[in-house]
Design a protein around this motif. Structure first.
Motif, PDB file in Angstrom:
ATOM      1  N   PRO A   9       0.826  -1.213   0.000  1.00 29.58           N
ATOM      2  CA  PRO A   9       0.000   0.000   0.000  1.00 29.58           C
ATOM      3  C   PRO A   9       0.854   1.254   0.000  1.00 29.58           C
ATOM      4  CG  PRO A   9       0.063  -0.956   2.187  1.00 29.58           C
ATOM      5  CD  PRO A   9       0.773  -1.931   1.281  1.00 29.58           C
ATOM      6  N   GLU A  10       0.256   2.338  -0.472  1.00 22.29           N
ATOM      7  CA  GLU A  10       0.979   3.612  -0.426  1.00 22.29           C
ATOM      8  C   GLU A  10       1.304   4.021   1.002  1.00 22.29           C
ATOM      9  OE1 GLU A  10      -0.642   3.285  -4.383  1.00 22.29           O
ATOM     10  OE2 GLU A  10      -1.597   3.011  -2.411  1.00 22.29           O
ATOM     11  N   LEU A  11       0.436   3.638   1.948  1.00 19.41           N
ATOM     12  CA  LEU A  11       0.610   3.994   3.351  1.00 19.41           C
ATOM     13  C   LEU A  11       0.390   2.749   4.201  1.00 19.41           C
ATOM     14  CD1 LEU A  11      -1.537   7.200   3.048  1.00 19.41           C
ATOM     15  CD2 LEU A  11       0.914   7.208   3.577  1.00 19.41           C
ATOM     16  N   LEU A  12       1.429   2.338   4.904  1.00 13.26           N
ATOM     17  CA  LEU A  12       1.357   1.187   5.796  1.00 13.26           C
ATOM     18  C   LEU A  12       1.614   1.657   7.214  1.00 13.26           C
ATOM     19  CD1 LEU A  12       1.251  -1.859   6.449  1.00 13.26           C
ATOM     20  CD2 LEU A  12       3.709  -1.958   5.899  1.00 13.26           C
ATOM     21  N   ILE A  13       0.677   1.352   8.118  1.00 14.54           N
ATOM     22  CA  ILE A  13       0.821   1.711   9.522  1.00 14.54           C
ATOM     23  C   ILE A  13       1.136   0.442  10.296  1.00 14.54           C
ATOM     24  CG2 ILE A  13      -0.215   2.936  11.459  1.00 14.54           C
ATOM     25  CD1 ILE A  13      -0.155   4.526   8.795  1.00 14.54           C
ATOM     26  N   VAL A  14       2.251   0.435  11.012  1.00 17.12           N
ATOM     27  CA  VAL A  14       2.584  -0.680  11.896  1.00 17.12           C
ATOM     28  C   VAL A  14       2.679  -0.148  13.318  1.00 17.12           C
ATOM     29  CG1 VAL A  14       3.752  -1.949  10.077  1.00 17.12           C
ATOM     30  CG2 VAL A  14       5.085  -0.451  11.555  1.00 17.12           C
ATOM     31  N   THR A  15       2.162  -0.906  14.262  1.00 14.50           N
ATOM     32  CA  THR A  15       2.207  -0.473  15.648  1.00 14.50           C
ATOM     33  C   THR A  15       3.017  -1.455  16.475  1.00 14.50           C
ATOM     34  OG1 THR A  15       0.194  -1.592  16.359  1.00 14.50           O
ATOM     35  CG2 THR A  15      -0.062   0.591  15.383  1.00 14.50           C
ATOM     36  N   PHE A  16       3.502  -0.978  17.605  1.00 19.70           N
ATOM     37  CA  PHE A  16       4.444  -1.747  18.420  1.00 19.70           C
ATOM     38  C   PHE A  16       3.831  -2.235  19.729  1.00 19.70           C
ATOM     39  CE2 PHE A  16       7.202   1.649  16.337  1.00 19.70           C
ATOM     40  CZ  PHE A  16       7.451   0.867  15.217  1.00 19.70           C
ATOM     41  N   GLY A  17       2.526  -2.057  19.903  1.00 22.98           N
ATOM     42  CA  GLY A  17       1.872  -2.458  21.140  1.00 22.98           C
ATOM     43  C   GLY A  17       1.333  -3.875  21.111  1.00 22.98           C
ATOM     44  N   LYS A  18       1.548  -4.576  20.005  1.00 18.53           N
ATOM     45  CA  LYS A  18       1.041  -5.940  19.882  1.00 18.53           C
ATOM     46  C   LYS A  18       2.226  -6.911  19.810  1.00 18.53           C
ATOM     47  CE  LYS A  18      -2.723  -3.457  19.100  1.00 18.53           C
ATOM     48  NZ  LYS A  18      -2.745  -1.967  19.169  1.00 18.53           N
ATOM     49  N   ALA A  19       2.547  -7.418  18.621  1.00 20.26           N
ATOM     50  CA  ALA A  19       3.591  -8.432  18.519  1.00 20.26           C
ATOM     51  C   ALA A  19       4.970  -7.918  18.942  1.00 20.26           C
ATOM     52  CB  ALA A  19       3.653  -8.983  17.096  1.00 20.26           C
ATOM     53  N   PHE A  20       5.229  -6.607  18.827  1.00 20.07           N
ATOM     54  CA  PHE A  20       6.512  -6.067  19.274  1.00 20.07           C
ATOM     55  C   PHE A  20       6.623  -6.035  20.800  1.00 20.07           C
ATOM     56  CE2 PHE A  20       7.077  -4.878  14.947  1.00 20.07           C
ATOM     57  CZ  PHE A  20       8.398  -4.501  14.757  1.00 20.07           C
ATOM     58  N   GLY A  21       5.493  -6.058  21.485  1.00 20.64           N
ATOM     59  CA  GLY A  21       5.504  -6.110  22.945  1.00 20.64           C
ATOM     60  C   GLY A  21       5.765  -4.794  23.635  1.00 20.64           C
ATOM     61  N   LEU A  22       5.752  -3.670  22.915  1.00 26.21           N
ATOM     62  CA  LEU A  22       6.037  -2.379  23.531  1.00 26.21           C
ATOM     63  C   LEU A  22       4.897  -1.409  23.239  1.00 26.21           C
ATOM     64  CD1 LEU A  22       9.166  -3.493  22.431  1.00 26.21           C
ATOM     65  CD2 LEU A  22       9.664  -1.718  24.094  1.00 26.21           C
ATOM     66  N   SER A  23       5.200  -0.232  22.687  1.00 26.42           N
ATOM     67  CA  SER A  23       4.177   0.729  22.282  1.00 26.42           C
ATOM     68  C   SER A  23       4.768   1.646  21.234  1.00 26.42           C
ATOM     69  CB  SER A  23       3.667   1.544  23.485  1.00 26.42           C
ATOM     70  OG  SER A  23       4.709   2.346  24.029  1.00 26.42           O
ATOM     71  N   GLY A  24       3.910   2.480  20.634  1.00 25.57           N
ATOM     72  CA  GLY A  24       4.341   3.356  19.561  1.00 25.57           C
ATOM     73  C   GLY A  24       3.909   2.816  18.212  1.00 25.57           C
ATOM     74  N   ALA A  25       4.307   3.501  17.149  1.00 29.85           N
ATOM     75  CA  ALA A  25       3.890   3.120  15.799  1.00 29.85           C
ATOM     76  C   ALA A  25       4.825   3.755  14.783  1.00 29.85           C
ATOM     77  CB  ALA A  25       2.452   3.568  15.535  1.00 29.85           C
ATOM     78  N   ALA A  26       4.678   3.311  13.542  1.00 30.23           N
ATOM     79  CA  ALA A  26       5.423   3.911  12.439  1.00 30.23           C
ATOM     80  C   ALA A  26       4.553   3.947  11.201  1.00 30.23           C
ATOM     81  CB  ALA A  26       6.702   3.134  12.149  1.00 30.23           C
ATOM     82  N   VAL A  27       4.749   4.969  10.387  1.00 23.63           N
ATOM     83  CA  VAL A  27       4.122   5.090   9.079  1.00 23.63           C
ATOM     84  C   VAL A  27       5.187   4.798   8.035  1.00 23.63           C
ATOM     85  CG1 VAL A  27       2.986   6.635   7.446  1.00 23.63           C
ATOM     86  CG2 VAL A  27       2.452   6.785   9.898  1.00 23.63           C
TER      87      VAL A  27
END
Length: 385
Positions: free
Chosen positions: A227-245
């Motif tokens: 996708p042109e824009l992919l949002i991944v977050t870190f509060g699930k499988a990463f086990g922490l918090s935050g996000a990236a675009v």
């Protein structure tokens, strides 16, 4: 009606309909076990799908990051808050997921709001899956753009909505794995329909990243979609918090100028970015693959053992296994009885889910053991509606 009367009335209405939200103070709650009031429960409400919140390598990385950088970032990333740890994490994410750039945000909610607020203009249209996360739908509704919702995972309905005349641009919004139903979006079909309409696709893959795809690259990679824009977050499988675009270089430059949630928020602590680099390393490693395989085994065990339960499961093949009860008070009662038997499960009710679909949102993780799943099933089979 005064402010106080309005507020009291709204709270009373939630109480009367058994939809009042309450928080529970926990002594421990991110891993396999949850502790409250000195009692230990098996935790079936965590989004820590790979168990990385308790991973020694991730914990050690945060400690080392705090020793080097301190415990805060010191300001917005546009002032003094952007550190080398942030830059290195952004570069690693972009390389891993195949994008020019990654931009870090303090939360997935903030990332979704920022992207839509910065992009959507008065002549544009946002077409969103009707079960998209609240952060996506709220940002779309508050933007000056026209908002249309397509039927859940229905690419044909999406195509019809996109075909309506429009002066501006179109943004299609969906999740990769849906947070309350646990099902996956047909991203290949959605991407094709979006491309045919000359629109852009935005995918929030909060619940797919780290779990789905080769080396945990997520729902889009597993379906061959970029996708042109992919949002991944870190509060699930990463086990922490935050996000990236994740986006192109030009779009990243645009967001650095116009994404207010990025410009005017204090950046995440650089120590957290160090811990996230460690979590990414685990996700990419053999350890991460073994954790994904273990999680898949737990899902298969649960779904096989859930046959004949008093309440139906959805078709989810993900770590999210919703047990749809329907009525609010009954859902709360069932959650309480599960806790009496040592299983911590959260009752999810409207408005988080549609009316009449109150549910137990069961989540399985790699931190569980097979005997944990067996105990949960035994307790559930003891309930007969």
């Amino acid at each position: 009606m005064s402010w106080q009367q309005r507020i009291a009335k709204a709270v009373a209405e939630r109480q009367e309909t058994n939809t009042l939200r309450q928080r529970q103070p926990l002594a421990q709650g991110a891993g396999r076990w949850l502790v409250r009031d000195d009692r230990r429960y098996l935790n079936f409400s965590s989004n820590d799908y790979l168990g990385l919140s308790q991973h020694p390598r991730v914990i050690q990385a945060w400690q080392q990051g705090a020793e080097h950088y301190g415990v805060g970032s010191g300001g917005s990333g546009h002032v003094t808050g952007y550190h080398q740890a942030h830059q290195h994490l952004e570069e690693q994410l972009a390389d891993w997921l195949g994008y020019d750039r990654a931009l870090l945000f303090i939360s997935g909610f903030a990332a979704n709001q920022a992207v839509i607020a910065a992009l959507a203009g008065r002549e544009d249209r946002i077409v969103a899956d009707r079960l998209s996360h609240a952060s996506l739908l709220e940002a779309s509704a508050l933007s000056p753009a026209q908002l249309r919702r397509f039927q859940h995972n229905d690419s044909q309905h999406l195509s019809r909505l996109l075909a309506a005349p429009l002066a501006g641009q179109q943004l299609v919004v969906t999740e990769g794995v849906f947070s309350m139903d646990g099902d996956s979006a047909p991203l290949a079909d959605i991407a094709r329909v979006t491309r045919e309409a000359n629109g852009w696709l935005m995918v929030d893959d909060a619940h797919g990243i780290g779990v789905d795809g080769v080396n945990g690259r997520g729902s889009c990679q597993s379906q061959g979609v970029k996708p042109e824009l992919l949002i991944v977050t870190f509060g699930k499988a990463f086990g922490l918090s935050g996000a990236a675009v994740l986006c192109s270089q030009t779009v990243a430059d645009y967001f650095l100028q116009f994404a207010r949630h990025l410009i005017y928020s204090t950046a995440m602590p650089p120590a957290q970015a160090v811990a996230l680099q460690a979590a990414l390393g685990v996700i990419q490693s053999d350890d991460g693959q073994q954790r994904r395989e273990k999680l898949a085994q737990h899902v298969a065990q649960f779904r096989l053992g859930a046959s004949g339960l008093a309440y139906p499961l959805t078709g989810s093949q993900s770590a999210i296994q919703p047990l749809v009860v329907g009525e609010n008070s009954r859902t709360l009662q069932l959650a309480d009885r599960l806790r009496e038997q040592g299983c911590w499960v959260t009752a999810i009710r409207p408005p988080t889910v549609p009316a009449g679909t109150a549910r137990l949102r069961l989540t399985l993780t790699a931190a569980h053991e097979p005997q944990d799943i067996a105990h949960l099933l035994e307790v559930l089979h003891g309930e007969r509606g």
